[in-house]
Design a protein around this motif. Structure first.
Motif, mmCIF file in Angstrom:
data_model
loop_
_atom_site.group_PDB
_atom_site.id
_atom_site.type_symbol
_atom_site.label_atom_id
_atom_site.label_comp_id
_atom_site.label_asym_id
_atom_site.label_seq_id
_atom_site.Cartn_x
_atom_site.Cartn_y
_atom_site.Cartn_z
ATOM 1 N N VAL A 1 0.826 -1.195 0.000
ATOM 2 C CA VAL A 1 0.000 0.000 0.000
ATOM 3 C C VAL A 1 0.868 1.256 0.000
ATOM 4 O O VAL A 1 0.377 2.352 -0.251
ATOM 5 C CB VAL A 1 -0.965 -0.013 1.205
ATOM 6 N N LEU A 2 2.171 1.096 0.266
ATOM 7 C CA LEU A 2 3.144 2.182 0.208
ATOM 8 C C LEU A 2 4.109 1.948 -0.948
ATOM 9 O O LEU A 2 4.493 0.805 -1.227
ATOM 10 C CB LEU A 2 3.971 2.252 1.497
ATOM 11 N N ASP A 3 4.542 3.002 -1.609
ATOM 12 C CA ASP A 3 5.686 2.891 -2.505
ATOM 13 C C ASP A 3 6.878 2.389 -1.699
ATOM 14 O O ASP A 3 6.981 2.631 -0.487
ATOM 15 C CB ASP A 3 6.033 4.250 -3.117
ATOM 16 N N TYR A 4 7.804 1.701 -2.376
ATOM 17 C CA TYR A 4 8.927 1.124 -1.634
ATOM 18 C C TYR A 4 10.178 1.106 -2.506
ATOM 19 O O TYR A 4 10.096 1.174 -3.738
ATOM 20 C CB TYR A 4 8.585 -0.285 -1.162
ATOM 21 N N PRO A 5 11.366 1.021 -1.881
ATOM 22 C CA PRO A 5 12.606 0.889 -2.650
ATOM 23 C C PRO A 5 12.790 -0.556 -3.104
ATOM 24 O O PRO A 5 12.622 -1.484 -2.325
ATOM 25 C CB PRO A 5 13.691 1.304 -1.647
ATOM 26 N N GLY A 6 13.126 -0.744 -4.361
ATOM 27 C CA GLY A 6 13.267 -2.082 -4.928
ATOM 28 C C GLY A 6 14.264 -2.941 -4.174
ATOM 29 O O GLY A 6 15.306 -2.452 -3.717
ATOM 30 N N TRP A 7 13.945 -4.212 -4.034
ATOM 31 C CA TRP A 7 14.797 -5.145 -3.298
ATOM 32 C C TRP A 7 16.210 -5.210 -3.876
ATOM 33 O O TRP A 7 17.180 -5.315 -3.128
ATOM 34 C CB TRP A 7 14.192 -6.551 -3.355
ATOM 35 N N ASP A 8 16.327 -5.168 -5.200
ATOM 36 C CA ASP A 8 17.623 -5.419 -5.844
ATOM 37 C C ASP A 8 18.432 -4.165 -6.089
ATOM 38 O O ASP A 8 19.657 -4.211 -6.100
ATOM 39 C CB ASP A 8 17.399 -6.134 -7.188
ATOM 40 N N ASP A 9 17.742 -3.023 -6.287
ATOM 41 C CA ASP A 9 18.464 -1.834 -6.738
ATOM 42 C C ASP A 9 18.008 -0.535 -6.075
ATOM 43 O O ASP A 9 18.462 0.552 -6.463
ATOM 44 C CB ASP A 9 18.326 -1.691 -8.251
ATOM 45 N N ASP A 10 17.120 -0.630 -5.092
ATOM 46 C CA ASP A 10 16.633 0.548 -4.368
ATOM 47 C C ASP A 10 15.883 1.548 -5.244
ATOM 48 O O ASP A 10 15.652 2.693 -4.828
ATOM 49 C CB ASP A 10 17.782 1.282 -3.660
ATOM 50 N N ARG A 11 15.477 1.156 -6.439
ATOM 51 C CA ARG A 11 14.709 2.070 -7.283
ATOM 52 C C ARG A 11 13.357 2.363 -6.631
ATOM 53 O O ARG A 11 12.853 1.577 -5.829
ATOM 54 C CB ARG A 11 14.494 1.477 -8.678
ATOM 55 N N HIS A 12 12.770 3.484 -6.978
ATOM 56 C CA HIS A 12 11.464 3.864 -6.437
ATOM 57 C C HIS A 12 10.396 3.043 -7.167
ATOM 58 O O HIS A 12 10.138 3.245 -8.352
ATOM 59 C CB HIS A 12 11.223 5.354 -6.638
ATOM 60 N N CYS A 13 9.760 2.123 -6.439
ATOM 61 C CA CYS A 13 8.698 1.297 -7.008
ATOM 62 C C CYS A 13 7.359 1.972 -6.726
ATOM 63 O O CYS A 13 6.922 2.050 -5.573
ATOM 64 C CB CYS A 13 8.725 -0.110 -6.399
ATOM 65 N N HIS A 14 6.725 2.464 -7.769
ATOM 66 C CA HIS A 14 5.456 3.194 -7.638
ATOM 67 C C HIS A 14 4.312 2.184 -7.644
ATOM 68 O O HIS A 14 3.688 1.922 -8.670
ATOM 69 C CB HIS A 14 5.305 4.192 -8.776
ATOM 70 N N THR A 15 4.024 1.628 -6.477
ATOM 71 C CA THR A 15 3.004 0.589 -6.375
ATOM 72 C C THR A 15 1.865 0.967 -5.435
ATOM 73 O O THR A 15 0.819 0.316 -5.444
ATOM 74 C CB THR A 15 3.617 -0.714 -5.843
ATOM 75 N N GLY A 16 2.049 1.961 -4.613
ATOM 76 C CA GLY A 16 1.158 2.170 -3.491
ATOM 77 C C GLY A 16 0.050 3.175 -3.729
ATOM 78 O O GLY A 16 0.074 3.967 -4.682
ATOM 79 N N LEU A 17 -0.890 3.158 -2.823
ATOM 80 C CA LEU A 17 -1.847 4.242 -2.689
ATOM 81 C C LEU A 17 -1.135 5.471 -2.143
ATOM 82 O O LEU A 17 -1.453 6.607 -2.501
ATOM 83 C CB LEU A 17 -2.983 3.819 -1.749
ATOM 84 N N LEU A 18 -0.128 5.221 -1.273
ATOM 85 C CA LEU A 18 0.621 6.292 -0.615
ATOM 86 C C LEU A 18 2.082 6.238 -1.026
ATOM 87 O O LEU A 18 2.657 5.153 -1.170
ATOM 88 C CB LEU A 18 0.508 6.160 0.905
ATOM 89 N N GLY A 19 2.708 7.405 -1.167
ATOM 90 C CA GLY A 19 4.107 7.484 -1.552
ATOM 91 C C GLY A 19 5.031 7.556 -0.348
ATOM 92 O O GLY A 19 4.647 7.245 0.782
ATOM 93 N N PHE A 20 6.267 7.980 -0.576
ATOM 94 C CA PHE A 20 7.235 8.117 0.505
ATOM 95 C C PHE A 20 6.875 9.310 1.392
ATOM 96 O O PHE A 20 6.333 10.311 0.911
ATOM 97 C CB PHE A 20 8.646 8.288 -0.043
ATOM 98 N N PRO A 21 7.194 9.233 2.703
ATOM 99 C CA PRO A 21 6.768 10.284 3.627
ATOM 100 C C PRO A 21 7.712 11.475 3.638
ATOM 101 O O PRO A 21 8.904 11.362 3.315
ATOM 102 C CB PRO A 21 6.798 9.569 4.978
ATOM 103 N N ASP A 22 7.149 12.619 4.049
ATOM 104 C CA ASP A 22 8.015 13.753 4.345
ATOM 105 C C ASP A 22 8.472 13.644 5.797
ATOM 106 O O ASP A 22 8.208 12.634 6.467
ATOM 107 C CB ASP A 22 7.308 15.083 4.067
ATOM 108 N N ALA A 23 9.137 14.664 6.307
ATOM 109 C CA ALA A 23 9.695 14.598 7.658
ATOM 110 C C ALA A 23 8.623 14.444 8.733
ATOM 111 O O ALA A 23 8.883 13.906 9.810
ATOM 112 C CB ALA A 23 10.527 15.854 7.933
ATOM 113 N N GLN A 24 7.417 14.891 8.441
ATOM 114 C CA GLN A 24 6.321 14.787 9.409
ATOM 115 C C GLN A 24 5.497 13.505 9.231
ATOM 116 O O GLN A 24 4.528 13.283 9.960
ATOM 117 C CB GLN A 24 5.386 16.001 9.285
#
Length: 384
Positions: free
Chosen positions: A326-349
C-alpha cells in the motif's frame, strides 16, 4: 451470493515488511526503508481516511530476538500501539522471510525457536489488546521455498533444496499455530501463498504435462499444512483456517517462457482460479496481496474489482482484498522507487502523497462490490 463479515473492512492495505537477507548478505528491512516503522500511526490514520480499517503488517524477528530467548518488543510496540490508538485491525505476519542470523533454518532448533517466538508474540499482543488476533505465521511458504531453496535469491540462499525448505517451513508454521493457540485460543490464522497459472507455450504442446505439474505445485504448501500430503509432517485441516491468496499481473506465464498478458486467450480469469481454490479447500479466503506498478495500478484494480464482484455473486467466500504494498517502496535489488502504493514516501512529518489514480480505482472497486457487503464493513466507503 457471499456477504463478507470476517474483517473490519473488505478493502485492506498491506505494509511491505520483508526482512530477509539477500544472497549478497545485505539485510532488507522494508518497514524501515519505507518509513512505516517511524510513521505507523500516521500511515494507519491515512488509510482510515480512505476507508481502510484492516491492514497486513509484520514483526521483525531479527530485531526482537537478537539473543536467543530474549525479546525486545520495542520495534513491534511502535506498530501495535499505533494500531490500538487508531482502531486499526491488523493481520500480523510473524515471519516475513527474515530470521535471526544465529539460526540455521535447516535444523530442528529453527522450528522450536520459531514456535517459542510466536507464542511469546501472541502473549504480548494479548496483554495489550482485547481484539481477536489475526496472524500469518509464515508468509508465502511456496515462494520462500523457491526463492530461498531453489534459486538462491534470498536466505537461506540454496539451490535444489526447495522441497526440503518447504517441509521445514510447514513444520515451523504448524508449531507456531499450536504455540499461539496455547496462549490465545481465539486467534485466527491466514496461510498466504501465490495463485499462479502455467501453461505450455503455443509452439510446445509437448510441455503440457510439465506445465500442469508446475501449476499444481502452487497447492503443495496448503496440502502439507492440511495433512493432505506428507501427513507425517503433522498437518491437519484445521491449520488451513483462512486461505490467503496472492495474485499479481505476473502470476501467469508459459512454462520456461514469457508472461501471459491479461486479455490473451491463454490468460486464465482470476475468477476461475478463485473457484478452484474454493472447491479444493472450502475455506474462507482473503486476497492477501494484489497490485501493479506505475500506470498499471488503475486497470489492474479495475480488473480485480470485476473478478471479485463476480466471485461474491457466485458464492465464493471472499472476505477481503489487500492492496499490497500500500506504500511505494525501494526495490529489493536496486533501491529504485517502485510506484506501487496508494501512498508514496513520507516527508519529515510522516505525510505521504496520495496517488489519485489508485484512490479512484479503489473507490470504483468498493462501489462495485458495495451492495454485497454488510453495512458495518468500511471497504465500500473509500473516500473520493
Amino acid at each position: 451470493m457471499h456477504r463478507p463479515e470476517l474483517l473490519a473492512s473488505f478493502v485492506m492495505g498491506g505494509f511491505e515488511c520483508s526482512s530477509c537477507r539477500r544472497a549478497d548478505g545485505r539485510r532488507l528491512d522494508l518497514l524501515a526503508s519505507t518509513g512505516h516503522a517511524r510513521h505507523a500511526e500516521a500511515d494507519y490514520l491515512a488509510l482510515r481516511t480512505e476507508g481502510i480499517a484492516t491492514v497486513r503488517d509484520g514483526l521483525r524477528w531479527h530485531l526482537i530476538e537478537q539473543r536467543p530467548g530474549l525479546y525486545d518488543w520495542s520495534s513491534f510496540d511502535l506498530l501495535l500501539d499505533a494500531a490500538e490508538r487508531t482502531g486499526t485491525q491488523v493481520i500480523w505476519d510473524i515471519c516475513h522471510y527474515g530470521y535471526p542470523d544465529d539460526l540455521d533454518i535447516w535444523q530442528p532448533a529453527f522450528v522450536e525457536r520459531f514456535a517459542r517466538f510466536a507464542g511469546a508474540a501472541a502473549q504480548h499482543v494479548r496483554e495489550r489488546s482485547d481484539s481477536v488476533p489475526f496472524y500469518c505465521p509464515i508468509n508465502e511458504i511456496s515462494f520462500w521455498a523457491w526463492a530461498g531453496g531453489d534459486v538462491s535469491y534470498f536466505n537461506p540462499s540454496r539451490e535444489r533444496r526447495g522441497m526440503e525448505l518447504k517441509h521445514q517451513l510447514v513444520r515451523a508454521s504448524i508449531a507456531a499455530i499450536e504455540a499461539i493457540r496455547a496462549v490465545d485460543p481465539r486467534a485466527r490464522f491466514v496461510q498466504a501463498d501465490p495463485l499462479i497459472n502455467v501453461v505450455p507455450a503455443p509452439d510446445r504442446p509437448q510441455d503440457g504435462e510439465g506445465a500442469e505439474n508446475y501449476r499444481q505445485a502452487q497447492f503443495e504448501a496448503w496440502d502439507l499444512l492440511s495433512g493432505r500430503a506428507w501427513p507425517g509432517l503433522g498437518g491437519r485441516e484445521e491449520y488451513l483456517d483462512i486461505l490467503g491468496l496472492n495474485f499479481y499481473p505476473h502470476n501467469q506465464w508459459y512454462l520456461g517462457g514469457a508472461q501471459i498478458p491479461r486479455g490473451h486467450p491463454d490468460y486464465r480469469p482470476f475468477l476461475a482460479m478463485l473457484k478452484e481454490a474454493h472447491l479444493r479447500y472450502g475455506r474462507p479466503m482473503i486476497i492477501t496481496e494484489t497490485g501493479a506498478e506505475g500506470d498499471g495500478r488503475e486497470p489492474w484494480l479495475d480488473y480485480m474489482g470485476e473478478q471479485v464482484d463476480q466471485a461474491l455473486a457466485a458464492g465464493v467466500p471472499l472476505e477481503g482484498l489487500c492492496l499490497y504494498p500500500v506504500l511505494d517502496y525501494p526495490g529489493w535489488d536496486d533501491d529504485r522507487h517502485c510506484h506501487t502504493g496508494l501512498l508514496g514516501f513520507p516527508d519529515a512529518q510522516g505525510c505521504r502523497p496520495v496517488h489519485a489514480g489508485t484512490r479512484q480505482a479503489l473507490k470504483r472497486l468498493a462501489e462495485r462490490i458495495g451492495d454485497r457487503l454488510p453495512a458495518g464493513l468500511h471497504g465500500q466507503r473509500v473516500s473520493a
